[in-house]
Design a protein around this motif. Structure first.
Motif, PDB file in Angstrom:
ATOM      1  N   LYS A 317       0.832  -1.206   0.000  1.00  0.00           N
ATOM      2  CA  LYS A 317       0.000   0.000   0.000  1.00  0.00           C
ATOM      3  C   LYS A 317       0.867   1.256   0.000  1.00  0.00           C
ATOM      4  CE  LYS A 317      -4.166  -1.875   2.179  1.00  0.00           C
ATOM      5  NZ  LYS A 317      -5.035  -1.862   3.374  1.00  0.00           N
ATOM      6  N   GLU A 318       1.995   1.200   0.706  1.00  0.00           N
ATOM      7  CA  GLU A 318       2.913   2.338   0.711  1.00  0.00           C
ATOM      8  C   GLU A 318       3.510   2.560  -0.677  1.00  0.00           C
ATOM      9  OE1 GLU A 318       3.724   4.629   2.973  1.00  0.00           O
ATOM     10  OE2 GLU A 318       2.117   3.803   4.213  1.00  0.00           O
ATOM     11  N   LYS A 320       2.035   1.812  -3.486  1.00  0.00           N
ATOM     12  CA  LYS A 320       0.959   2.394  -4.300  1.00  0.00           C
ATOM     13  C   LYS A 320       0.752   3.878  -3.969  1.00  0.00           C
ATOM     14  CE  LYS A 320      -2.103  -1.198  -6.052  1.00  0.00           C
ATOM     15  NZ  LYS A 320      -1.151  -2.289  -6.116  1.00  0.00           N
ATOM     16  N   ARG A 321       0.849   4.244  -2.699  1.00  0.00           N
ATOM     17  CA  ARG A 321       0.707   5.651  -2.340  1.00  0.00           C
ATOM     18  C   ARG A 321       1.829   6.481  -2.970  1.00  0.00           C
ATOM     19  NH1 ARG A 321      -2.004   4.036   2.594  1.00  0.00           N
ATOM     20  NH2 ARG A 321      -0.078   3.380   3.599  1.00  0.00           N
TER      21      ARG A 321
END
Length: 405
Positions: A317-318, A320-321
């Motif tokens: 998720k990091e 993707k951010r």
């Protein structure tokens, strides 16, 4: 004599899909003496017109920006490789996993997600647009090549995995879940569900789950690669993401002074390796805990079994951010997205108002169609376009086509 599903049949796990036990096709066909149902599906997908068009449909960067950036086709091939690796390690049916990877983007529009967003807006009064549902529409209706049926007449397991590779679409009560919660399922899925039950309220096969997470892994890796090579961010910017910072530190420690292009490649390939190995470890734990004794047990497990560990899920998720901020929302990318959004919107509005302007056979029988059906046909036509063809069509219909060069 029909082969017992070829190489690897003896090592297939009990929870894997067995092509000898396929639920069949909507239109019954004689079995092939040389290929399993999933191998036939893979071949039909590869030979489809929609698959060939992926070569000229882009991901983040539009077609004029260089030959080395990913297209939908190169992305699809990368997803397929990762999906097969996962399937092999987990003793799944590799052919089905590959088949689902190869077909997952067939419904994508020209110009990446911007094209999809614009088509969804344009189709809002006519039941909307969703690329995953459009993939189903492509393989069950829009591919018109065979004498006896529309579509590719793929096996039940392939269609099921294509439609719900990210999880159940409805709950036990039939109410839509996930991004469709509070609304309706996309038109193409509702329409096809009247013809064949794809068990929309269960999880998909382990092969479909492998293809889905392979898509995430490939996306993250190649968008890092393309973003770096496009100069949208620098290698040192990745130190803001602990997962990438650790990989970068390892590469620099092992290969001090490594030239830029090799340094990028080492970072990208290691990120893929770490994610793939994490998925395998976590999937083995999940499968051990749930102990499914059949492919149907996987569907009824009530959860995803082929997934990241919690630590890797957070790391991913990091990543993707980071990509969202540094690539997808980069002003250079946004500037092009605004231009191509105009192209797609104007094409839809023009052809919706004058559908006879579509070429053969898209302009046939329009007088018998309802307004909704005309809009859907225009949508199908535009969704199938490549980037280049969309620009050419805009140039044919308008005098002020924007220059993407």
């Amino acid at each position: 004599m029909r082969p017992d599903i070829g190489f690897g049949a003896q090592s297939r796990a009990v929870y894997a899909e067995n092509p000898l036990e396929s639920r069949g096709r909507l239109f019954p066909e004689p079995e092939s003496p040389t290929r399993t149902p999933f191998q036939r599906d893979r071949d039909r997908i590869i030979h489809s017109s929609a698959f060939r068009r992926l070569k000229h449909k882009t991901q983040v960067f539009v077609y004029h920006e260089g030959d080395h950036f990913r297209t939908r086709l190169t992305h699809t091939i990368e997803v397929s490789q990762i999906a097969r690796s996962l399937a092999r390690a987990l003793r799944l049916d590799e052919d089905l996993a590959e088949c689902l990877a190869l077909s997952h983007d067939l419904g994508h529009t020209p110009f990446g997600h911007e094209g999809e967003d614009v088509l969804h807006e344009c189709m809002a009064p006519f039941d909307g647009f969703d690329h995953n549902a459009q993939s189903l529409r492509v393989v069950t209706h829009l591919e018109q090549r065979y004498a006896e049926f529309d579509g590719l007449n793929l096996a039940w397991e392939t269609l099921e995995g294509l439609v719900k590779h990210n999880g159940p679409l409805v709950g036990p009560d039939g109410a839509p879940l996930g991004k469709f919660k509070g609304s309706r399922l996309p038109f193409a899925i509702r329409e096809y569900a009247q013809r064949q039950d794809l068990l929309l309220d269960t999880w998909p096969s382990a092969e479909a789950q492998a293809a889905a997470i392979a898509d995430d892994i490939a996306y993250d890796a190649h968008d890092l690669d393309d973003g770096l090579r496009a100069g949208l961010f620098a290698i040192d910017d990745m130190r803001d993401v602990p997962f990438l910072a650790d990989i970068l530190a390892d590469v620099d420690n092992r290969y001090p002074g490594l030239e830029e292009s090799r340094r990028i490649h080492e970072i990208v390939r290691r990120s893929i390796t770490h994610m793939v190995e994490d998925v395998i470890r976590q999937a083995v734990r999940n499968l051990t805990d749930t102990n499914p004794q059949s492919a149907q047990d996987v569907r009824m497990a009530g959860r995803c079994l082929v997934e990241f560990s919690s630590a890797m899920a957070a790391a991913e998720k990091e990543v993707k951010r980071f990509l969202f901020a540094r690539v997808y929302r980069h002003e250079d990318v946004l500037a092009v997205r605004r231009v191509v959004a105009r192209v797609v919107r104007e094409l839809f509005e023009k052809l919706r108002a004058e559908p006879g302007m579509m070429p053969d056979p898209w302009n046939a029988g329009l007088e018998t169609l309802s307004d909704n059906d005309v809009a859907r046909r225009v949508c199908d036509y535009i969704a199938g376009m490549t980037d280049r063809y969309a620009i050419e069509e805009h140039r044919r219909l308008f005098d002020d086509t924007p220059d993407l060069g």
